[in-house]
Design a protein around this motif. Structure first.
Motif, PDB file in Angstrom:
ATOM      1  N   CYS A 333       0.974  -1.133   0.029  1.00 21.30           N
ATOM      2  CA  CYS A 333      -0.092   0.092  -0.085  1.00 21.30           C
ATOM      3  C   CYS A 333       0.821   1.173   0.155  1.00 21.30           C
ATOM      4  O   CYS A 333       0.642   2.071  -0.749  1.00 21.30           O
ATOM      5  CB  CYS A 333      -0.975   0.035   1.301  1.00 21.30           C
ATOM      6  N   ASP A 337       0.860   4.042  -2.954  1.00 22.32           N
ATOM      7  CA  ASP A 337       0.634   5.260  -2.547  1.00 22.32           C
ATOM      8  C   ASP A 337       1.735   6.233  -2.769  1.00 22.32           C
ATOM      9  O   ASP A 337       1.683   7.423  -3.459  1.00 22.32           O
ATOM     10  CB  ASP A 337       0.301   5.447  -1.182  1.00 22.32           C
ATOM     11  N   LYS A 340       2.192   6.596  -6.634  1.00 23.75           N
ATOM     12  CA  LYS A 340       1.113   7.187  -7.666  1.00 23.75           C
ATOM     13  C   LYS A 340       1.416   8.862  -7.449  1.00 23.75           C
ATOM     14  O   LYS A 340       1.204   9.457  -8.219  1.00 23.75           O
ATOM     15  CB  LYS A 340      -0.300   6.854  -7.215  1.00 23.75           C
ATOM     16  N   THR A 341       2.115   9.192  -6.324  1.00 28.11           N
ATOM     17  CA  THR A 341       2.159  10.395  -5.936  1.00 28.11           C
ATOM     18  C   THR A 341       3.383  10.969  -6.769  1.00 28.11           C
ATOM     19  O   THR A 341       3.295  11.995  -7.378  1.00 28.11           O
ATOM     20  CB  THR A 341       2.574  10.839  -4.589  1.00 28.11           C
ATOM     21  N   THR A 402      -4.074  11.004  -6.228  1.00 26.69           N
ATOM     22  CA  THR A 402      -2.735  10.808  -5.165  1.00 26.69           C
ATOM     23  C   THR A 402      -3.353  10.793  -3.826  1.00 26.69           C
ATOM     24  O   THR A 402      -2.422  10.334  -3.134  1.00 26.69           O
ATOM     25  CB  THR A 402      -1.670  11.892  -5.308  1.00 26.69           C
ATOM     26  N   PRO A 404      -3.804   9.322  -0.374  1.00 22.41           N
ATOM     27  CA  PRO A 404      -3.378   7.895  -0.063  1.00 22.41           C
ATOM     28  C   PRO A 404      -4.623   6.999   0.357  1.00 22.41           C
ATOM     29  O   PRO A 404      -5.465   7.552   1.104  1.00 22.41           O
ATOM     30  CB  PRO A 404      -2.466   8.377   1.306  1.00 22.41           C
ATOM     31  N   ALA A 405      -4.414   5.970  -0.073  1.00 21.09           N
ATOM     32  CA  ALA A 405      -5.562   4.871   0.302  1.00 21.09           C
ATOM     33  C   ALA A 405      -5.378   4.303   1.619  1.00 21.09           C
ATOM     34  O   ALA A 405      -6.177   4.086   2.374  1.00 21.09           O
ATOM     35  CB  ALA A 405      -5.301   3.866  -0.661  1.00 21.09           C
ATOM     36  N   SER A 406      -4.019   4.324   2.036  1.00 19.11           N
ATOM     37  CA  SER A 406      -3.639   3.829   3.495  1.00 19.11           C
ATOM     38  C   SER A 406      -4.434   4.382   4.569  1.00 19.11           C
ATOM     39  O   SER A 406      -4.676   3.893   5.671  1.00 19.11           O
ATOM     40  CB  SER A 406      -2.143   3.403   3.656  1.00 19.11           C
ATOM     41  N   ALA A 426      -4.959   1.235  -3.498  1.00 23.37           N
ATOM     42  CA  ALA A 426      -3.749   1.876  -3.766  1.00 23.37           C
ATOM     43  C   ALA A 426      -3.045   1.556  -5.104  1.00 23.37           C
ATOM     44  O   ALA A 426      -2.689   2.397  -5.936  1.00 23.37           O
ATOM     45  CB  ALA A 426      -2.551   2.038  -2.642  1.00 23.37           C
ATOM     46  N   ASP A 429      -5.270   2.514  -7.900  1.00 21.63           N
ATOM     47  CA  ASP A 429      -4.869   4.079  -8.240  1.00 21.63           C
ATOM     48  C   ASP A 429      -3.692   4.120  -9.000  1.00 21.63           C
ATOM     49  O   ASP A 429      -3.614   4.930  -9.661  1.00 21.63           O
ATOM     50  CB  ASP A 429      -5.185   4.747  -6.836  1.00 21.63           C
TER      51      ASP A 429
END
Ligand SMILES: N[C@@H](Cc1ccc(O)cc1)C(=O)O
Length: 513
Positions: A333, A337, A340-341, A402, A404-406, A426, A429
């Motif tokens: 994750c 995350d 993707k950023t 972007t 964050p999924a976490s 994440a 994404d």
């Protein structure tokens, strides 16, 4: 075709990529590897025979771990897990993604800690070999009893239930197996849990995302070199002494690639401005963060690939069940995350470079919107105006994803899963962000190529300034990038360039000077 052997050497991201793209074939290693798996299955047999209480074998699942399963129903328990979890929704994973998931799960189970039979791992390998691909819906995993719901489609297909794609058709897996001359298995105690209770979906997607991000980082360096040349910018920004003064290795690598590309330009030109705008001057500092984090992300992804990550595990030494939480996808994750950023930031960089190129006020003499049209007809031609708007839209969408999924963990499943990773979200994404980044890179590539072509036409970039490396690139890229002298729909060309970028077909000869 090369072979990836499971149960032997460590499996790499490249192995997963090659299997996903059918550039390699899967094989189960002989000797020790098979023996390890067989031994683990024997441990489960022994535990069942002894009447011991083992989670997920003689108990219900998750919060139902205190429910005892009557001995005569123990055999039926596994198929129930595959059935009640088949509530997935959303898009179906692509062929490449599905192969990556199968390959990662195979690597996990081959560790020999999960209690599955040799027949099960052989069937998983056979599915890869015959390209029998379970239909896996992308949504419905919190990423911390692993990817239970998406992986239930893999487990069910091993048992002959559930839909697969085979030879261009959709059919129930039992039918595909019959056509391929192989047989489904009856899932033995623990086997459904072993297949499902782990991180293979997010990890498979992460492996693909990683490779695409790596390509994007290299391509962004080339685009920056071409953009610098197109605006007749200052190549001295990438001086080796500057790199040495702030020596982040990834940043230095990005600088070195750009410096290598612009060697001929540096030697044969006078800069038009003492300092270029940040999207040029600081490009290595944006791409460099991605470059610097990639080795760390690789470490996390490859450790996850080469791990046993379900529950319970069985100690091969003494056969004891180990009840733990290795299905928790926190590392993947965070990698996704982060990825993707960083990749969305690269898209933003390219979007800003394009903004310089299409605007007469900043491009140092290029025609407005990079239009190649001349004379009276120039008035009705608008060059890359719409392409730049589209790039801004794609970039904005990438940046928007972007979040964050976490940080969106929530307690679920009667508070058994009261802290979860959201790693699969994440990873999805990250793939979507990469898709948008590749579109941005395709348009950027089109624009910088057009910019350099216009300079050549105007006699402002000579062969000596271009140098052999960029000249070769212009010739190669030119095969898929149209010359834009008048308004024409560009969607098909952009689609082709984007696909070439995604599949790694835009090969870059980069020297780190
Ligand atoms: N196996 C998980 C939990 C689980 C499995 C299946 C479920 O349906 C729900 C939860 C654990 O070890 O706690």
């Amino acid at each position: 075709m090369s072979t990836v052997e499971f149960g032997g050497a460590r499996i790499t991201i490249e192995d997963i990529w090659n299997l996903a793209h059918r550039k390699s074939e899967a094989r189960i290693a002989g000797g020790d590897a098979r023996a390890r798996v067989a031994h683990s299955a024997e441990i489960v047999d022994g535990l069942v025979a002894s009447g011991a209480t083992v989670y997920g074998i003689t108990t219900g699942y998750g919060d139902s771990c205190e429910t005892e399963i009557p001995a005569e129903l123990v055999k039926e328990l596994p198929i129930h897990l595959t059935r009640y979890h088949r509530c997935g929704m959303g898009r179906i994973l692509t062929d490449e993604e599905t192969r990556a998931v199968l390959a990662v799960r195979l690597a996990n189970l081959m560790q020999g800690w999960s209690g599955v039979s040799v027949a099960l791992v052989e069937l998983l390998a056979a599915m890869l070999q015959h390209d029998i691909l379970p239909e896996i819906p992308a949504e419905g995993s919190v990423g911390a009893s692993g990817d239970l719901t998406p992986l239930s489609y893999v487990a069910a297909s091993l048992a002959g239930e559930s839909w697969v794609r085979f030879e261009g058709e959709r059919m129930i897996s039992a039918k595909a197996f019959a056509k391929a001359g192989i047989k489904p298995i009856t899932l033995r105690p623990k086997e459904a849990l072993a297949v499902m209770n782990g991180t293979a979906v997010m990890t498979g997607l992460a492996a693909l995302a990683f490779r695409r991000a790596e390509n994007l980082a290299r391509l962004a360096c080339r685009i920056t070199s071409m953009a610098t040349l197109a605006i007749l910018g200052n190549p001295a920004h990438f001086d080796k002494r500057l790199a040495d003064a702030k020596p982040h290795p990834g940043q230095a690598k990005a600088m070195a690639r750009i410096r290598g590309d612009l060697k001929a330009y540096l030697a044969n030109s006078e800069p038009s401005r003492i300092q270029d705008r940040y999207s040029i001057r600081c490009a290595p500092h944006v791409i460099g963060v991605l470059e610097d984090m990639l080795p760390a992300f690789r470490g996390l992804i490859e450790t996850e690939i080469n791990s046993a990550n379900d529950n319970p595990l069985f100690d091969p030494a003494d056969g004891r069940p180990l009840h733990g939480g290795h299905f928790y996808g926190g590392h993947i994750c965070f990698a996704m995350d982060g990825l993707k950023t960083l990749t969305a930031n690269v898209a933003d960089l390219l979007d800003r470079q394009l903004a310089l190129l299409v605007d007469k006020r900043y491009s140092n003499g290029l025609p407005q919107n990079l239009s190649g049209s001349e004379g009276a007809r120039a008035a009705i031609n608008h060059g890359l105006k719409a392409v730049q708007i589209a790039v801004s839209a794609w970039t904005a969408e990438a940046l928007k994803l972007t979040m964050p999924a976490s940080v969106f963990s929530r307690s679920t499943e009667c508070h058994n899963q009261d802290k979860v990773s959201m790693g699969t979200i994440a990873a999805r994404d990250a793939l979507r962000v990469l898709e948008l980044c590749e579109q941005v890179a395709a348009a950027s590539l089109m624009a910088v190529t057009q910019g350099v072509r216009l300079r050549q036409r105007a006699g402002e970039v000579s062969a000596a300034m271009l140098g052999t490396r960029l000249e070769a690139f212009m010739a190669e890229a030119g095969a898929i990038i149209p010359v834009l002298n008048g308004d024409t729909p560009l969607d098909a060309a952009l689609g082709r360039i984007t696909t070439a970028i995604r599949d790694g077909a835009v090969v870059l000869d980069q020297e780190e000077a």
